[in-house]
Motif scaffolding. Structure first.
Motif, short mmCIF file in Angstrom:
data_model
loop_
_atom_site.label_atom_id
_atom_site.label_comp_id
_atom_site.label_asym_id
_atom_site.label_seq_id
_atom_site.Cartn_x
_atom_site.Cartn_y
_atom_site.Cartn_z
N PRO A 143 37.92 28.99 37.94
CA PRO A 143 38.60 28.33 39.07
C PRO A 143 39.66 29.26 39.67
O PRO A 143 40.17 30.17 38.99
CB PRO A 143 39.24 27.10 38.44
N PRO A 144 40.02 29.04 40.93
CA PRO A 144 41.09 29.84 41.55
C PRO A 144 42.38 29.79 40.74
O PRO A 144 42.70 28.79 40.11
CB PRO A 144 41.27 29.17 42.92
N ASN A 145 43.08 30.89 40.74
CA ASN A 145 44.38 31.05 40.06
C ASN A 145 44.28 31.23 38.55
O ASN A 145 45.30 31.47 37.89
CB ASN A 145 45.32 29.87 40.35
N SER A 146 43.07 31.12 37.97
CA SER A 146 42.94 31.28 36.52
C SER A 146 43.30 32.69 36.09
O SER A 146 43.91 32.88 35.02
CB SER A 146 41.52 30.94 36.08
N VAL A 147 42.92 33.68 36.89
CA VAL A 147 43.23 35.06 36.52
C VAL A 147 44.73 35.26 36.43
O VAL A 147 45.25 35.88 35.49
CB VAL A 147 42.61 36.05 37.52
N GLU A 148 45.46 34.70 37.39
CA GLU A 148 46.92 34.82 37.38
C GLU A 148 47.52 34.16 36.15
O GLU A 148 48.49 34.67 35.56
CB GLU A 148 47.50 34.19 38.65
N GLY A 150 37.84 37.19 38.62
CA GLY A 150 37.62 35.80 38.27
C GLY A 150 36.33 35.47 37.54
O GLY A 150 35.88 34.31 37.60
N TYR A 151 35.71 36.43 36.85
CA TYR A 151 34.52 36.13 36.05
C TYR A 151 34.89 36.03 34.57
O TYR A 151 35.86 36.63 34.11
CB TYR A 151 33.45 37.20 36.27
N TRP A 171 28.60 43.85 37.15
CA TRP A 171 29.99 43.61 37.57
C TRP A 171 30.60 44.88 38.16
O TRP A 171 31.16 44.85 39.26
CB TRP A 171 30.81 43.14 36.37
N LEU A 172 30.46 46.01 37.49
CA LEU A 172 31.12 47.24 37.92
C LEU A 172 30.43 47.86 39.15
O LEU A 172 31.06 48.11 40.18
CB LEU A 172 31.14 48.23 36.75
#
Length: 392
Positions: free
Chosen positions: A197-202, A285-286, A312-313
């Motif tokens: 979901p959005p913001n999860s990486v942060e 975000g993966y 991914w890369l």
């Protein structure tokens, strides 16, 4: 002046009417120069113009793009436009400009023969309309065509004025434009990866520990990509897809990589233990499961899918417009699909950053007896974030 239609159901072009694409093909067949002032374009449309320069009587194109300087330009589009602008300018075949002081949303096409404008289009068809793709195939537009000398001259004069330095600059000279990262499509439908979901990486980034490792990406310079000597550029690491195929009938997949980490890194305190899986959160975000394997703990890979990290890369580099995926690496004679130092320099990063967090997540799987096993695994952050993707 008469109308030019899109040809889309249920509004198919009727007898006696003319489609935009048919009118464009006819006018290009008569012209030796085309001037375009448009709000938006696409990579495919710019490449289609280049194809016309090579295959038709058209020998000069000027394209002015009106919306991108203020709104930002997709990164892959920017790199394609830069490449073609350099090529056209070197060959004396044209230029690409960007409108700078305001958003220009008009769409004007002016056709020339022997230095004189003879026809013009005006309406709602952006340049992207010249190349039908999934994104515009169902987008209806309407334009008008004129060969009235006064109207054609007025439109040609407008396009010329928009071309002046007070309104636009060559794309190579433009600075301060935001580049918009494009979505990596290579991970679509891959079972072993999920989108967070959005913001999860942060949120995970706030839980980073001091344990972090920088993993170099070993690739050749462009001039070295045909060298299969002791550097083994085609036998391991990012370009392993160019090594000899495992089977004569099946070439290696272009996305195949071997992310080999040197002993100087794998022996550092805190580096992931061999064969002990952990979860990875990528900077875009993966989420997937990874592990380190092989002699000396040197291989870093996803669990259950040997192509996942390559997708991914390399997918990131392809989305940025720096390389195109290759269907058959054994037939890629000029090795255009090989990742080079120049590509990574243009992207803005030649390493991956692997950082441990203080978080854990539960991995659920079944053993051979069908029993559900729940195991807490560490969560790591993996970044291939560009250092220069904010502005052109």
């Amino acid at each position: 002046m008469h109308l030019l239609y899109s040809n889309i159901l249920p509004l198919r072009v009727k007898p006696g009417e003319q489609s935009f694409l048919d009118a464009l093909a006819k006018s290009l067949g008569e012209a030796d120069r085309l001037d375009v002032a448009t709000g938006y374009a696409s990579k495919g449309a710019l490449l289609e113009l280049d194809k016309n320069l090579q295959e038709t009587s058209l020998n000069q194109v000027r394209v002015n793009l009106g919306m991108y300087f203020i709104e930002g330009m997709p990164e892959g589009m920017y790199r394609t436009a830069m490449e073609l602008a350099d090529k056209w300018q070197a060959d004396g075949q044209g230029e690409i400009h960007l409108v700078r002081p305001f958003k220009y949303h008009g769409k004007v096409y002016v056709f020339y023969k022997d230095g004189q404008p003879f026809s013009a289009f005006i309406g709602s068809h952006n340049l992207g309309a010249i190349k039908l793709e999934a994104t515009n195939r169902r987008q209806y537009e309407l334009s008008a065509m004129t060969d009235n000398p006064e109207e054609v001259a007025a439109l040609a004069q407008f396009v010329d004025e928009l071309w002046q330095p007070k309104c636009s600059q060559p794309i190579q000279q433009v600075q301060g434009m935001t580049l918009i990262a494009e979505k990596n499509m290579a991970l679509n439908g891959v079972q072993e990866v999920s989108q967070l979901p959005p913001n999860s990486v942060e949120l995970y980034d706030k839980h980073k520990t001091q344990v972090s490792f920088e993993l170099p990406l070993k690739v050749p310079a462009a001039a070295e990509r045909f060298m299969d000597d002791g550097k083994h550029y085609t036998k391991s690491n990012i370009n392993v897809a160019y090594a000899a195929p495992r089977s004569a009938r099946k070439p290696r997949d272009w996305y195949e990589i071997q992310l080999t980490v040197s002993k100087s890194i794998t022996t550092m305190e805190g580096y992931p233990e061999k064969n002990k899986p952990f979860f990875v959160v990528t900077d875009d975000g993966y989420w997937f499961k990874a592990h380190t394997t092989s002699d000396g703990n040197k291989q870093f890979s996803a669990v259950g899918n040997e192509l996942l990290i390559g997708r991914w890369l390399k997918g990131r580099l392809a989305a940025a417009g720096l390389v195109k995926p290759v269907n058959n690496t054994q037939e890629d004679e000029d090795r255009s699909g090989m990742i080079t130092q120049e590509m990574l320099a243009a992207y803005g990063r030649n390493t991956l950053i692997l950082s441990k967090t203080d978080q854990k997540a539960v991995d659920v799987c079944e053993n051979d007896e069908g029993e559900v096993i729940r195991t807490e695994l560490d969560v790591w952050l993996l970044s291939f974030e560009q250092s220069n993707n904010d502005e052109a």
